[in-house]
Design an enzyme around this catalytic site. Structure first.
Site, mmCIF file in Angstrom:
data_model
loop_
_atom_site.group_PDB
_atom_site.id
_atom_site.type_symbol
_atom_site.label_atom_id
_atom_site.label_comp_id
_atom_site.label_asym_id
_atom_site.label_seq_id
_atom_site.Cartn_x
_atom_site.Cartn_y
_atom_site.Cartn_z
ATOM 1 N N GLU A 584 -2.022 -19.068 3.109
ATOM 2 C CA GLU A 584 -2.657 -17.746 3.050
ATOM 3 C C GLU A 584 -4.149 -17.893 3.282
ATOM 4 O OE1 GLU A 584 -2.113 -15.418 -0.457
ATOM 5 O OE2 GLU A 584 0.071 -15.696 -0.531
ATOM 6 N N GLU A 638 -1.051 -3.045 1.710
ATOM 7 C CA GLU A 638 0.092 -2.778 0.818
ATOM 8 C C GLU A 638 -0.374 -1.863 -0.312
ATOM 9 O OE1 GLU A 638 2.552 -6.560 0.195
ATOM 10 O OE2 GLU A 638 0.694 -7.345 1.069
ATOM 11 N N LYS A 641 0.312 -2.619 -4.249
ATOM 12 C CA LYS A 641 -0.017 -3.915 -4.825
ATOM 13 C C LYS A 641 -0.992 -3.733 -5.986
ATOM 14 C CE LYS A 641 -0.541 -8.634 -3.306
ATOM 15 N NZ LYS A 641 -0.971 -9.573 -2.283
ATOM 16 N N GLU A 647 -7.005 -6.148 -3.009
ATOM 17 C CA GLU A 647 -5.621 -6.602 -2.894
ATOM 18 C C GLU A 647 -4.789 -5.688 -1.998
ATOM 19 O OE1 GLU A 647 -3.908 -9.230 -3.825
ATOM 20 O OE2 GLU A 647 -5.573 -10.242 -4.792
#
Length: 703
Positions: A584, A638, A641, A647
């Site tokens: 990541e 997203e 999240k 995030e």
């Protein structure tokens, strides 16, 4: 005369009588004063065992124990060995779909890993011997020596005796001879040299049973060698030399090169990928064997060449014949390898959101963006189905919540693989399994940390038992939190609290040739210390960089420094040759007030420069010859999240499929256009012919 063997496998009545016969023969030998010269033993087949895989699981059959235990007790008293007939050939022909012929022949192969003993086996012979040692240990006779009373490989066989060829017989017995000459032991008994009797000296033309039974001989009846493994016969070999391969043997040899998709599929036949090394299809080549005439002289169209191969493949597998063969070659036809990571750039496909496009649209998006690698954090079936025949390489994830169970119960790991991986192969290109995510280095994860190694071993064992290790790599991603210090890179070491879990995990990964997955975020480092970290250093922009005083290496970006910190920690732990893959990395386009630098401009700058860096396929200052590979986090923003605003804003794309910012990708929905790639349609043809300079890819349409 040094040994006296008593009996063979002749049924229950003989089994009941064996111990008495052994005792009486020994008594006679003793009374004649010969016990110091002659040992008494009785050879056994592998049929006395209930199970032999993995070796550490081997036990005697329940029906055998009542006869075997008193026999072993007597043999231990008179210091006799345990004689076992070990035939990798017989194991191979009974399960050709799951046993690698190279593993049976002492050839180069990935081998198997016994999860209980942590021992690696690179050949089936050693595994069979150690299975016998394990059974003896379980019965209470661990110190008894195992001697192989019979082993060998036939040079001919019936149609159903796949692998019974002269070439394989020569390979097996030649490699066995070399192995025994080293006077080394097995993985379980490394200090006890293996002793073995090869079956047989001659071919025996009157022996009953299948053709193979009459063709185990190292020598022919006239005294000449059956094949050359370094012995001299009574007379020279005939001019129709044994070194020549028949057409069938040569083709069978080539079939070994086929990987996961070489099994017959009743619904659509067989799709085959050939890998070539320096192969010119219009010239005779060692790839097919020097003596295998493919019709290239005079040159024959390559389609006809392969048709001749497939004629024989058909006879072996009884498959549906391909409708058409497509072939394209450009350049020198160098080796094409199946790898867990194609190229250097991948993306994490997280799905903690309620507004994302369906997986089928995601496939279209990825193809348009020419992204060839993705990671998902589970094994969602709708995703795996959508990626069928896409050609995109996928790493699936086992959630942290499963780790404890899988550590204790191997069958849980097997069930998970059978449910979430095996059914989707080979059409969906699952290339890796990430066991957990960022488990080590957390303050609240001691129990899970303790369970990680066991879970990894059980997952690998399940993959190995399903013969998928040539396809699928096992890994476990870590955060930077596993390190005690990462500046300068050369000073990086694992945290003391992590070492007890990390060292055995790295040892196992080194044995199975897995990479070290690290989540490397210059963004997180920067927002934690914006006063001392130059944002240009974090964004791959022009900056003075840093010099590592120990290595004298210069770093002009933090990403390389974080990767090399991981390499330094691995080297310090004794695993300097392990590859680091960034599982990541990314930069948030929005953040909370305290998340300095989380802007759209910085996200575009970081990911654009990262993409350019990876495209160069270069290494880091510490590992300049090892191209860096990385998965960018993330494909989409997203919206569900948890955590800080950042995030929910790492996505390269918005939920509607349009780009979050321009780094050279094409979205499903350009901001200035009403139409999308989906509305124009994406080709549904599942088979593509691809060729690039220096590589060759052969695919077959089977419908």
């Amino acid at each position: 005369m040094r040994y006296m063997e008593m009996g063979r496998d002749d049924g229950v009545e003989t089994s009941e009588a064996l111990l008495g016969a052994v005792k009486n023969v020994y008594s006679a030998v003793n009374r004649l004063g010969l016990r110091n010269l002659i040992q008494i033993s009785s050879p056994h087949s592998l049929g006395v065992f209930a199970i032999t895989y993995p070796p550490s699981a081997c036990i005697f059959k329940e029906s055998v124990v009542q006869y075997m235990k008193p026999l072993l007790e007597f043999f231990s008293q008179i210091n006799s060995p345990f004689f076992i007939n070990a035939y990798p050939f017989l194991a191979y022909i009974t399960d050709t779909d799951h046993i690698d012929i190279n593993y049976a022949l002492f050839q180069k192969n990935r081998g198997i890993y016994d999860a209980k003993t942590n021992l690696h086996y690179d050949n089936l012979f050693d595994a069979q011997v150690d299975a016998a040692y394990t059974a003896l240990k379980g019965a209470g006779y661990e110190k008894m020596e195992v001697i192989v009373s019979e082993t060998g490989w036939p040079s001919r066989g019936d149609a159903n005796e796949v692998g019974a060829t002269l070439k394989n017989a020569r390979t097996y017995n030649s490699n066995l001879k070399k192995r025994l000459a080293k006077k080394k032991g097995t993985p379980l008994k490394p200090k006890t040299p293996v002793k073995a009797y090869v079956f047989a000296l001659f071919n025996e033309n009157l022996k009953p049973g299948p053709t193979s039974e009459r063709n185990f001989g190292l020598f022919k009846p006239d005294g000449s060698i059956s094949y050359d493994i370094g012995f001299t016969g009574l007379k020279p070999a005939s001019s129709a030399a044994s070194s020549l391969l028949s057409r069938e043997e040569a083709v069978q040899h080539q079939l070994d090169a086929l990987k996961y998709n070489d099994q017959p599929r009743p619904d659509y036949g067989m799709k085959v990928m050939y890998r070539f090394a320096g192969f010119d299809p219009f010239e005779r080549s060692t790839y097919f064997g020097l003596f295998f005439d493919l019709g290239q002289n005079p040159p024959t169209p390559i389609e006809e060449v392969f048709e001749r191969i497939f004629e024989y493949i058909d006879s072996l597998f009884r498959i549906v014949r391909p409708r058409k063969l497509f072939f394209m070659a450009i350049g020198n036809g160098s080796l094409y390898n199946v790898q867990a990571f194609t190229g250097t750039f991948g993306v994490n496909y997280g799905r903690i959101a309620d507004n994302l496009p369906p997986p089928e649209s995601v496939v279209t998006l990825l193809k348009a963006a020419k992204i060839k690698n993705i990671r998902i954090y589970d094994a969602d079936h709708s995703v795996l189905k959508a990626f069928k025949n896409s050609g995109i390489e996928i790493v699936v994830g086992i959630g942290n919540e499963f780790i404890k169970d899988m550590s204790v119960y191997e069958d849980r790991a097997m069930d998970w693989i059978k449910e979430n991986v095996q059914p989707y192969l080979p059409e969906t290109h699952i290339r890796g399994i990430a066991v957990g995510n960022e488990i080590l280095g957390r303050d609240d994860g001691v129990e899970t940390a303790e369970a990680l190694l066991g879970a990894v071993k059980n997952v690998y064992s399940a993959v190995d038992r399903l013969r998928l290790t040539n396809l699928i790599q096992i890994s476990s991603p870590h955060s930077q939190g596993v390190f005690a210090n990462s500046y300068p890179p050369s000073a990086c070491i694992f945290k003391e609290s992590v070492v007890q879990y990390m060292k055995p995990l790295l040892e196992f990964f080194s044995q199975i040739n897995s990479p070290f997955f690290i989540n490397a975020y210059p963004f997180l480092a920067y927002i934690s210390d914006p006063d001392h970290i130059d944002i240009n250093y974090a964004l791959f922009q022009k900056n003075p960089g840093i010099v590592d005083p120990k290595t004298n290496l210069h770093y002009d970006n933090m990403f390389d420094a974080q990767v090399d910190a991981a390499y330094a920690a691995l080297e310090g732990a004794g695993y300097g040759k392990m590859e680091v893959i960034v599982s990541e990395t990314g930069w948030a386009s929005r953040g909370d007030a305290n998340e300095v630098g989380a802007t759209l401009k910085n996200a575009r700058t970081y990911n654009n420069n990262l993409k350019k860096k990876l495209a160069k396929k270069k290494g880091t200052p510490l590992r300049p010859k090892t191209p860096v590979k990385a998965y960018v986090f993330a494909l989409f923003n997203e919206n569900l999240k948890p955590g800080p605003t950042s995030e929910r804003n790492f996505g390269l794309f918005k939920p509607d499929g349009s780009i979050s910012y321009d780094i050279g990708f094409t979205g499903l929905k350009p901001a200035s256009a009403a139409s999308t790639l989906l509305s124009r349609g994406w080709s549904s043809t599942p088979y593509l012919v691809l060729a690039t300079c220096g590589s060759l890819l052969l695919l077959i349409l089977t419908s």
